[in-house]
Design a protein around this motif. Structure first.
Motif, PDB file in Angstrom:
ATOM      1  N   MET A 152       0.838  -1.182   0.000  1.00  0.00           N
ATOM      2  CA  MET A 152       0.000   0.000   0.000  1.00  0.00           C
ATOM      3  C   MET A 152       0.878   1.238   0.000  1.00  0.00           C
ATOM      4  N   THR A 153       0.746   2.078  -1.021  1.00  0.00           N
ATOM      5  CA  THR A 153       1.604   3.259  -1.107  1.00  0.00           C
ATOM      6  C   THR A 153       1.143   4.339  -0.149  1.00  0.00           C
ATOM      7  N   THR A 154       2.125   5.105   0.368  1.00  0.00           N
ATOM      8  CA  THR A 154       1.819   6.256   1.192  1.00  0.00           C
ATOM      9  C   THR A 154       2.142   7.549   0.454  1.00  0.00           C
ATOM     10  N   GLU A 155       2.518   7.452  -0.815  1.00  0.00           N
ATOM     11  CA  GLU A 155       2.790   8.637  -1.619  1.00  0.00           C
ATOM     12  C   GLU A 155       1.461   9.309  -1.996  1.00  0.00           C
ATOM     13  N   PRO A 156       1.458  10.656  -2.059  1.00  0.00           N
ATOM     14  CA  PRO A 156       0.239  11.345  -2.503  1.00  0.00           C
ATOM     15  C   PRO A 156      -0.182  10.875  -3.887  1.00  0.00           C
ATOM     16  N   LEU A 157      -1.476  10.796  -4.111  1.00  0.00           N
ATOM     17  CA  LEU A 157      -1.990  10.323  -5.389  1.00  0.00           C
ATOM     18  C   LEU A 157      -1.847  11.399  -6.463  1.00  0.00           C
ATOM     19  N   ALA A 158      -1.730  10.939  -7.697  1.00  0.00           N
ATOM     20  CA  ALA A 158      -1.692  11.858  -8.833  1.00  0.00           C
ATOM     21  C   ALA A 158      -3.027  12.569  -8.970  1.00  0.00           C
ATOM     22  N   VAL A 159      -2.995  13.783  -9.495  1.00  0.00           N
ATOM     23  CA  VAL A 159      -4.216  14.558  -9.683  1.00  0.00           C
ATOM     24  C   VAL A 159      -5.191  13.827 -10.605  1.00  0.00           C
ATOM     25  N   SER A 160      -4.680  13.129 -11.605  1.00  0.00           N
ATOM     26  CA  SER A 160      -5.558  12.393 -12.519  1.00  0.00           C
ATOM     27  C   SER A 160      -6.340  11.307 -11.782  1.00  0.00           C
ATOM     28  N   THR A 161      -5.694  10.668 -10.808  1.00  0.00           N
ATOM     29  CA  THR A 161      -6.380   9.641 -10.014  1.00  0.00           C
ATOM     30  C   THR A 161      -7.456  10.266  -9.146  1.00  0.00           C
ATOM     31  N   VAL A 162      -7.134  11.384  -8.531  1.00  0.00           N
ATOM     32  CA  VAL A 162      -8.109  12.081  -7.687  1.00  0.00           C
ATOM     33  C   VAL A 162      -9.287  12.557  -8.529  1.00  0.00           C
ATOM     34  N   SER A 163      -9.020  13.037  -9.729  1.00  0.00           N
ATOM     35  CA  SER A 163     -10.101  13.473 -10.622  1.00  0.00           C
ATOM     36  C   SER A 163     -11.043  12.321 -10.932  1.00  0.00           C
ATOM     37  N   ALA A 164     -10.486  11.126 -11.136  1.00  0.00           N
ATOM     38  CA  ALA A 164     -11.324   9.955 -11.407  1.00  0.00           C
ATOM     39  C   ALA A 164     -12.190   9.612 -10.196  1.00  0.00           C
ATOM     40  N   LEU A 165     -11.640   9.754  -8.992  1.00  0.00           N
ATOM     41  CA  LEU A 165     -12.419   9.494  -7.786  1.00  0.00           C
ATOM     42  C   LEU A 165     -13.567  10.492  -7.658  1.00  0.00           C
ATOM     43  N   VAL A 166     -13.287  11.755  -7.928  1.00  0.00           N
ATOM     44  CA  VAL A 166     -14.313  12.792  -7.815  1.00  0.00           C
ATOM     45  C   VAL A 166     -15.379  12.613  -8.899  1.00  0.00           C
ATOM     46  N   THR A 167     -14.976  12.146 -10.075  1.00  0.00           N
ATOM     47  CA  THR A 167     -15.960  11.864 -11.127  1.00  0.00           C
ATOM     48  C   THR A 167     -17.002  10.868 -10.634  1.00  0.00           C
ATOM     49  N   ASP A 168     -16.561   9.851  -9.925  1.00  0.00           N
ATOM     50  CA  ASP A 168     -17.507   8.891  -9.346  1.00  0.00           C
ATOM     51  C   ASP A 168     -18.298   9.525  -8.209  1.00  0.00           C
ATOM     52  N   ALA A 169     -17.633  10.332  -7.395  1.00  0.00           N
ATOM     53  CA  ALA A 169     -18.306  10.941  -6.243  1.00  0.00           C
ATOM     54  C   ALA A 169     -19.511  11.762  -6.682  1.00  0.00           C
ATOM     55  N   VAL A 170     -19.343  12.564  -7.741  1.00  0.00           N
ATOM     56  CA  VAL A 170     -20.412  13.489  -8.132  1.00  0.00           C
ATOM     57  C   VAL A 170     -21.537  12.818  -8.906  1.00  0.00           C
ATOM     58  N   ALA A 171     -21.456  11.507  -9.105  1.00  0.00           N
ATOM     59  CA  ALA A 171     -22.583  10.769  -9.681  1.00  0.00           C
ATOM     60  C   ALA A 171     -23.688  10.551  -8.657  1.00  0.00           C
ATOM     61  N   ALA A 172     -23.486  11.007  -7.427  1.00  0.00           N
ATOM     62  CA  ALA A 172     -24.460  10.816  -6.350  1.00  0.00           C
ATOM     63  C   ALA A 172     -25.708  11.671  -6.572  1.00  0.00           C
ATOM     64  N   PRO A 173     -26.832  11.257  -5.984  1.00  0.00           N
ATOM     65  CA  PRO A 173     -28.048  12.071  -6.067  1.00  0.00           C
ATOM     66  C   PRO A 173     -27.991  13.243  -5.088  1.00  0.00           C
ATOM     67  N   SER A 174     -28.722  14.294  -5.389  1.00  0.00           N
ATOM     68  CA  SER A 174     -28.835  15.432  -4.475  1.00  0.00           C
ATOM     69  C   SER A 174     -30.182  16.092  -4.690  1.00  0.00           C
ATOM     70  N   LEU A 175     -30.638  16.812  -3.693  1.00  0.00           N
ATOM     71  CA  LEU A 175     -31.945  17.458  -3.741  1.00  0.00           C
ATOM     72  C   LEU A 175     -31.990  18.425  -4.911  1.00  0.00           C
ATOM     73  N   GLY A 176     -32.944  18.197  -5.832  1.00  0.00           N
ATOM     74  CA  GLY A 176     -33.059  19.028  -7.014  1.00  0.00           C
ATOM     75  C   GLY A 176     -31.897  18.895  -7.981  1.00  0.00           C
ATOM     76  N   ASN A 177     -31.067  17.880  -7.787  1.00  0.00           N
ATOM     77  CA  ASN A 177     -29.826  17.734  -8.555  1.00  0.00           C
ATOM     78  C   ASN A 177     -29.036  19.042  -8.547  1.00  0.00           C
ATOM     79  N   ALA A 178     -29.045  19.700  -7.374  1.00  0.00           N
ATOM     80  CA  ALA A 178     -28.307  20.953  -7.224  1.00  0.00           C
ATOM     81  C   ALA A 178     -26.803  20.718  -7.101  1.00  0.00           C
ATOM     82  N   GLN A 179     -26.408  19.487  -6.742  1.00  0.00           N
ATOM     83  CA  GLN A 179     -24.992  19.120  -6.639  1.00  0.00           C
ATOM     84  C   GLN A 179     -24.238  20.099  -5.720  1.00  0.00           C
TER      85      GLN A 179
END
Length: 331
Positions: free
Chosen positions: A1-28
């Protein structure tokens, strides 16, 4: 398990999945900041996207951000990561909802990782479902998903489902007579279906996601049109015996709302994995004087956080999402 900070591209991919979540009025109503040197991703509430009338305490905002946090955890687990999450880490800054150390040690959560394929498939379906029972083992898996996040999921009996439908109609009548409420709904709804290949709004509920108008039996599906004409929208008969679930918590503060949001999304991903579709309604929960009546008196649930309609039917269309570049700041 690496302890090095993740690349920005990897973090962007994580956030892409995160924002697929539902929200009230799809206000995000979320914003992310990646502290590159520390390997920490922060989740903030975007208060400019709060719904003042439907959600005056920002309870729904916290649920939506909690759902995004669960998606982030699912995505991280699928990427072989074991993030360390702290909720509301700074009392002086309540808009900072969570801090996620992405390079945490430990083993990835296999149960979360298994839900990852459902993240892009999960969409609210406001269409008629089949009058078909949900098997006991599927119901138990949904309840387990809620328990895993510190919440409770209850499928109430027929008599209480009817009372919930009555409360939904009560809430609909209150909304219809409140001009400010109607104006807020109109702000977050898009009345014309998007043209093919046309760039449309990146938030709100698009017309193609409204579903048909109900004819006959009533189910707890919010009519985002609010009586306004929608080109090409028809009517349909919905199921006579809707399968309703209540998701709730023992307490009712911001941390409980964040936990409920994570539980909600985990239930929805589990439902998607098991071939179910779902729609959400918070209408009777948005009025403090009737919210208490939604609770099933036969359960130990203290505070209902969301009403879910579950079943077998057509998958709903995807609602738009803001580009990651709008919601992710890297410093």
């Amino acid at each position: 398990m690496t302890t090095e900070p993740l690349a920005v591209s990897t973090v962007s991919a994580l956030v892409t999945d995160a924002v697929a979540a539902p929200s009230l009025g799809n206000a995000q109503p979320w914003a992310f900041r990646y502290l590159r040197d520390a390997g920490v991703l922060r989740l903030y509430a975007d208060l400019e996207r709060a719904l003042a009338h439907a959600d005056p305490e920002n309870r729904g905002l916290h649920l939506g951000c909690g759902a995004a946090l669960l998606n982030l955890r699912v995505s991280a687990a699928a990427a072989g990561l074991a993030p360390d999450v702290r909720l509301l880490p700074d009392p002086a800054h309540p808009e900072l909802l969570a801090e996620v150390r992405l390079s945490g040690t430990g083993s990835p959560d296999a149960a979360l990782a298994a839900l990852h394929p459902a993240v892009p498939r999960r969409h609210s379906s406001r269409f008629p479902y089949r009058d078909e029972d949900i098997p006991a083992d599927v119901r138990e898996r949904l309840a387990d998903a809620a328990r895993a996040e510190g919440a409770q999921l209850v499928l109430p009996g027929v008599w209480h489902v009817q009372s919930i439908l009555d409360l939904v109609r009560d809430a609909e009548g209150r909304e219809a007579s409140d001009p400010a409420w109607r104006a807020e709904t109109e702000r977050w709804t898009r009345m014309r279906p998007a043209a093919p290949d046309a760039a449309g709004p990146s938030d709100g509920i698009p017309a193609e996601a409204f579903g048909p108008r109900q004819q006959g039996a009533s189910v707890p599906v919010r009519d985002f049109a609010g009586g306004r004409p929608v080109p090409g929208r028809g009517r349909a008969v919905f199921e006579k015996n809707p399968k309703i679930a209540l998701l709730g918590t023992a307490e009712d503060g911001p941390v409980d709302w964040l936990c409920a949001g994570q539980a909600l999304e985990r239930v929805l991903l589990r439902a998607t994995t098991d071939g179910l579709v779902a729609s959400l309604t918070s209408q009777p929960l948005e009025w403090s004087e009737i919210r208490w009546a939604v609770r099933d008196p036969l359960s130990a649930m203290a505070y209902v956080q969301m009403v879910l309609r579950l079943g077998y039917g057509p998958e709903g269309p995807a609602s738009p999402r803001r580009p990651v570049a709008e919601v992710l700041d890297v410093v």
